[in-house]
Motif scaffolding. Structure first.
Motif, PDB file in Angstrom:
ATOM      1  N   ILE A  87       0.874  -1.271  -0.048  1.00 52.88           N
ATOM      2  CA  ILE A  87      -0.079   0.057  -0.031  1.00 52.88           C
ATOM      3  C   ILE A  87       0.933   1.211  -0.039  1.00 52.88           C
ATOM      4  O   ILE A  87       1.748   1.326   0.597  1.00 52.88           O
ATOM      5  N   VAL A  88       0.505   2.262  -0.683  1.00 50.82           N
ATOM      6  CA  VAL A  88       1.347   3.369  -0.915  1.00 50.82           C
ATOM      7  C   VAL A  88       0.147   4.683  -0.273  1.00 50.82           C
ATOM      8  O   VAL A  88      -0.869   4.784  -1.179  1.00 50.82           O
TER       9      VAL A  88
ATOM     10  N   VAL B 135       4.034   2.134   2.443  1.00 53.91           N
ATOM     11  CA  VAL B 135       4.819   3.148   1.912  1.00 53.91           C
ATOM     12  C   VAL B 135       4.061   4.198   2.250  1.00 53.91           C
ATOM     13  O   VAL B 135       2.981   4.640   1.794  1.00 53.91           O
ATOM     14  N   VAL B 136       4.829   5.379   3.230  1.00 56.74           N
ATOM     15  CA  VAL B 136       3.962   6.540   3.343  1.00 56.74           C
ATOM     16  C   VAL B 136       4.729   7.558   2.609  1.00 56.74           C
ATOM     17  O   VAL B 136       5.874   7.718   2.158  1.00 56.74           O
ATOM     18  N   LEU B 137       3.687   8.475   1.918  1.00 56.75           N
ATOM     19  CA  LEU B 137       4.095   9.594   1.292  1.00 56.75           C
ATOM     20  C   LEU B 137       3.803  10.781   1.900  1.00 56.75           C
ATOM     21  O   LEU B 137       2.563  10.589   2.620  1.00 56.75           O
ATOM     22  N   SER B 138       4.754  11.909   1.954  1.00 57.73           N
ATOM     23  CA  SER B 138       4.333  12.966   2.980  1.00 57.73           C
ATOM     24  C   SER B 138       4.941  14.280   2.523  1.00 57.73           C
ATOM     25  O   SER B 138       6.174  14.234   1.873  1.00 57.73           O
ATOM     26  N   ALA B 139       4.264  15.497   2.419  1.00 58.93           N
ATOM     27  CA  ALA B 139       4.731  16.748   2.068  1.00 58.93           C
ATOM     28  C   ALA B 139       5.605  17.053   3.427  1.00 58.93           C
ATOM     29  O   ALA B 139       6.379  18.134   3.275  1.00 58.93           O
ATOM     30  N   HIS B 140       5.471  16.394   4.556  1.00 63.50           N
ATOM     31  CA  HIS B 140       6.309  16.753   6.039  1.00 63.50           C
ATOM     32  C   HIS B 140       7.268  15.873   6.094  1.00 63.50           C
ATOM     33  O   HIS B 140       6.951  14.774   6.224  1.00 63.50           O
ATOM     34  N   GLY B 141       8.569  16.486   6.411  1.00 61.35           N
ATOM     35  CA  GLY B 141       9.547  15.617   6.799  1.00 61.35           C
ATOM     36  C   GLY B 141       9.838  15.489   8.053  1.00 61.35           C
ATOM     37  O   GLY B 141      10.916  15.088   8.639  1.00 61.35           O
ATOM     38  N   ASN B 142       9.066  16.281   8.897  1.00 57.35           N
ATOM     39  CA  ASN B 142       9.408  16.562  10.443  1.00 57.35           C
ATOM     40  C   ASN B 142       9.060  15.500  11.445  1.00 57.35           C
ATOM     41  O   ASN B 142       8.904  14.411  10.984  1.00 57.35           O
ATOM     42  N   PHE B 143       9.739  15.541  12.554  1.00 56.20           N
ATOM     43  CA  PHE B 143      10.097  14.612  13.603  1.00 56.20           C
ATOM     44  C   PHE B 143       8.455  14.057  13.838  1.00 56.20           C
ATOM     45  O   PHE B 143       8.070  12.664  13.881  1.00 56.20           O
ATOM     46  N   ASP B 144       7.490  14.682  13.885  1.00 57.90           N
ATOM     47  CA  ASP B 144       6.275  14.173  14.384  1.00 57.90           C
ATOM     48  C   ASP B 144       5.540  13.568  13.255  1.00 57.90           C
ATOM     49  O   ASP B 144       5.085  12.334  13.494  1.00 57.90           O
ATOM     50  N   ALA B 145       5.630  13.783  11.922  1.00 61.86           N
ATOM     51  CA  ALA B 145       5.243  13.055  10.808  1.00 61.86           C
ATOM     52  C   ALA B 145       5.930  11.712  10.571  1.00 61.86           C
ATOM     53  O   ALA B 145       5.306  10.595  10.506  1.00 61.86           O
ATOM     54  N   ARG B 146       7.251  11.775  10.760  1.00 61.98           N
ATOM     55  CA  ARG B 146       7.950  10.500  10.713  1.00 61.98           C
ATOM     56  C   ARG B 146       7.766   9.658  11.796  1.00 61.98           C
ATOM     57  O   ARG B 146       7.660   8.481  11.674  1.00 61.98           O
ATOM     58  N   LEU B 147       7.433  10.041  12.905  1.00 63.01           N
ATOM     59  CA  LEU B 147       7.146   9.333  14.124  1.00 63.01           C
ATOM     60  C   LEU B 147       5.944   8.699  13.996  1.00 63.01           C
ATOM     61  O   LEU B 147       5.880   7.431  14.279  1.00 63.01           O
TER      62      LEU B 147
END
Length: 183
Positions: free
Chosen positions: A59-60, A90-102
């Motif tokens: 899943i993406v 697989v996660v796609l994100s516009a945000h690479g900040n700590f909270d989103a990655r966590l």
């Protein structure tokens, strides 16, 4: 809505989940001909039922839905808790900040890709996740003038399944690299 997009003869189905129609269309175009059958879903609320129905190989999913930066990860966590998610994500994100990655780590995602999403990177991740081959362990060369540090670092790396080699004389590095071929 679930929209199947046939891209080739294969049994590997990849589910693309995101509310951005342009991004989903671009991903379908990029993944076309790569050996995957694609299913696109624009509504996160139907993901669980769609996964149970189609049993995808991967899943993406976009992380953000309806302005909530971690909605995708929250849904995935709920699905894992219910036992309804047995494939890699697989996660796609516009945000690479700590909270989103966590949030991605807590949802046990296999990969986290940030904007700009390069098709080649996504294809590499999907191919790796759907490969029957066992990956070779990483080969690491440690160079330090302190033999104790070399021994400790080598032991740590070998304990996690990597192949490690060390040397204390940096002038020997090129020769060792030629014979050991580290990553």
């Amino acid at each position: 809505a679930m929209i199947p997009v046939e891209t080739g003869r294969t049994e590997k189905t990849v589910m693309l989940v995101g509310e951005d129609a342009v991004r989903m269309s671009n991903l379908c175009s990029s993944l076309g001909g790569q050996g995957y059958t694609l299913i696109t879903i624009s509504d996160l609320s139907v993901l669980q039922g769609a996964v149970l129905e189609s049993d995808p190989a991967a899943i993406v999913v976009d992380m953000e839905f309806d302005g909530d930066r971690c909605a995708g990860a929250a849904t995935l966590m709920n699905m894992r808790a219910d036992g309804d998610l047995g494939c890699p994500v697989v996660v796609l994100s516009a945000h690479g900040n700590f909270d989103a990655r966590l949030a991605g780590v807590r949802a046990e995602c296999a990969a986290y890709l940030t904007e700009p999403i390069l098709a080649a990177d996504l294809i590499d991740v999907l191919d790796r996740l759907n490969s029957d081959e066992v990956a070779e362990p990483a080969r690491i060369l440690i160079i330090d003038d302190d033999p104790l540090i070399c021994d400790v670092v080598t032991a740590i790396l070998e304990n996690v399944g990597m192949v490690a080699s060390s040397l204390q004389n940096p002038t020997q590095a090129l020769d060792r690299m030629a014979e050991f071929s580290p990553e």
